[in-house]
Design an enzyme around this catalytic site. Structure first.
Site, PDB file in Angstrom:
ATOM      1  N   CYS A   9      -0.695   3.701  -6.543  1.00  0.00           N
ATOM      2  CA  CYS A   9      -1.640   3.088  -5.604  1.00  0.00           C
ATOM      3  C   CYS A   9      -1.821   1.654  -6.086  1.00  0.00           C
ATOM      4  O   CYS A   9      -2.012   1.420  -7.294  1.00  0.00           O
ATOM      5  CB  CYS A   9      -2.970   3.829  -5.614  1.00  0.00           C
ATOM      6  SG  CYS A   9      -4.271   2.962  -4.683  1.00  0.00           S
ATOM      7  N   CYS A  68       0.872  -1.179   0.000  1.00  0.00           N
ATOM      8  CA  CYS A  68       0.000   0.000   0.000  1.00  0.00           C
ATOM      9  C   CYS A  68       0.909   1.229   0.000  1.00  0.00           C
ATOM     10  O   CYS A  68       1.705   1.407   0.929  1.00  0.00           O
ATOM     11  CB  CYS A  68      -0.862  -0.008   1.259  1.00  0.00           C
ATOM     12  SG  CYS A  68      -1.801   1.509   1.479  1.00  0.00           S
ATOM     13  N   ASN A  69       0.819   2.030  -1.038  1.00  0.00           N
ATOM     14  CA  ASN A  69       1.662   3.224  -1.143  1.00  0.00           C
ATOM     15  C   ASN A  69       1.372   4.221  -0.031  1.00  0.00           C
ATOM     16  O   ASN A  69       2.287   4.862   0.497  1.00  0.00           O
ATOM     17  CB  ASN A  69       1.391   3.929  -2.481  1.00  0.00           C
ATOM     18  CG  ASN A  69       1.847   3.109  -3.656  1.00  0.00           C
ATOM     19  OD1 ASN A  69       2.945   3.280  -4.155  1.00  0.00           O
ATOM     20  ND2 ASN A  69       1.011   2.190  -4.100  1.00  0.00           N
TER      21      ASN A  69
HETATM   22  N1  DGL Z   1      -3.977   0.569  -2.059  1.00  0.00           N
HETATM   23  C1  DGL Z   1      -3.586   1.685  -1.313  1.00  0.00           C
HETATM   24  C2  DGL Z   1      -2.402   2.439  -1.866  1.00  0.00           C
HETATM   25  O1  DGL Z   1      -1.593   1.849  -2.544  1.00  0.00           O
HETATM   26  C3  DGL Z   1      -4.585   2.475  -0.499  1.00  0.00           C
HETATM   27  C4  DGL Z   1      -5.922   2.836  -1.088  1.00  0.00           C
HETATM   28  C5  DGL Z   1      -6.805   3.493  -0.018  1.00  0.00           C
HETATM   29  O2  DGL Z   1      -7.176   2.766   0.923  1.00  0.00           O
HETATM   30  O3  DGL Z   1      -7.067   4.697  -0.128  1.00  0.00           O
HETATM   31  O4  DGL Z   1      -2.207   3.591  -1.605  1.00  0.00           O
END
Ligand code: DGL
Length: 256
Positions: free
Chosen positions: A174, A70-71
């Site tokens: 993301c 998760c970024n």
């Molecule tokens: N999948 C996540 C990322 O890479 C987070 C998405 C979220 O929950 O807003 O940032």
């Protein structure tokens, strides 16, 4: 080998898929903190509290390393310079060899505000980095709307700015967004799409190469509604192609 992963939901599956290509014989411990999803609209302090709880849970699960899939969480962990007891990797640990003259990054609201992609890509030689918030894509992916006209509309709304901008490379900032790659390619066929997940998976594999093998398996842990999460996973199981279980865990009160 046992590998811990985490995300707010199914976005981390794009990272799990790459890890399984290198390490099909690892046991994966994947926390989806669905109770606190989405992460991208929260503050640094809120995301940090969420992340520390998940890191603690994974460390106690006995994994050999943690991969933050998760970024948003990785940006928050890095900004706070968190130290873990076991080896730590995040999606931001990527290498990139694409054309970096004019790069665009699509990411959550938090990741864009943090500016971490601009800093990382410039340190890797990028001349110009355009960071675009596309928070609405997270919901589209979570709700299974990737082939809908709503997805087309949101892609135009958020990414229209890229038309005639001279951007050559688009980075998925993301982990939910690679699920929309086919749509984004149709709207912007001239862009080279870059997903950091493959490069991070290779890095994890190099670090764990000498660790004992396990039976390939994924233990998913969710913090709300396990049956809706199981249905989503069933839809995407072909991507990682390992047996899986889904368990409800309690990591504390929701962070609001
Ligand atoms: N999948 C996540 C990322 O890479 C987070 C998405 C979220 O929950 O807003 O940032």
């Amino acid at each position: 080998m046992k590998i811990g992963l985490f995300d707010s939901g199914i976005g981390g599956l794009t990272v799990l898929t790459q890890l399984v290509k290198y390490m099909p014989d690892a046991e994966y411990f994947y926390v989806a903190d669905t109770l606190n999803a989405p992460f991208g609209t929260k503050t640094q302090d809120q995301i940090l509290v969420i992340s520390l709880r998940v890191l603690d849970f994974l460390e106690r699960s006995g994994v050999d390393c943690i991969v933050t899939a998760c970024n948003t969480a990785d940006a928050s962990i890095r900004s706070a310079k968190v130290q873990t007891q076991i080896p730590y990797f995040g999606i931001l640990d990527f290498e990139i060899s694409a054309d970096l003259q004019r790069v665009a990054v699509i990411a959550t609201k938090f990741t864009v505000q943090n500016g971490i992609y601009g800093r990382i890509l410039k340190s890797k030689g990028a001349k110009e980095v355009l960071e675009i918030p596309c928070q609405s894509f997270v919901k589209i992916v979570e709700e299974g709307l990737i082939d809908s006209s709503q997805a087309d509309q949101e892609i135009e709304n958020c990414m229209g700015i890229l038309r005639n901008s001279g951007t050559s490379t688009l980075v998925f900032g993301c982990t939910h967004f690679p699920f929309l790659a086919h749509k984004i390619r149709a709207h912007f066929p001239e862009l080279i799409l870059f997903d950091p997940a493959q490069s991070v998976a290779e890095k994890v594999w190099r670090a764990l190469m000498k660790t004992n093998r396990d039976n390939g398996k994924v233990n998913f842990f969710v913090t709300s509604d396990p049956s809706s999460f199981s249905n989503k996973i069933l839809k995407y199981q072909r991507l990682f192609d390992l047996p899986f279980t889904v368990e409800l865990i309690d990591l504390g009160d929701p962070i609001r």
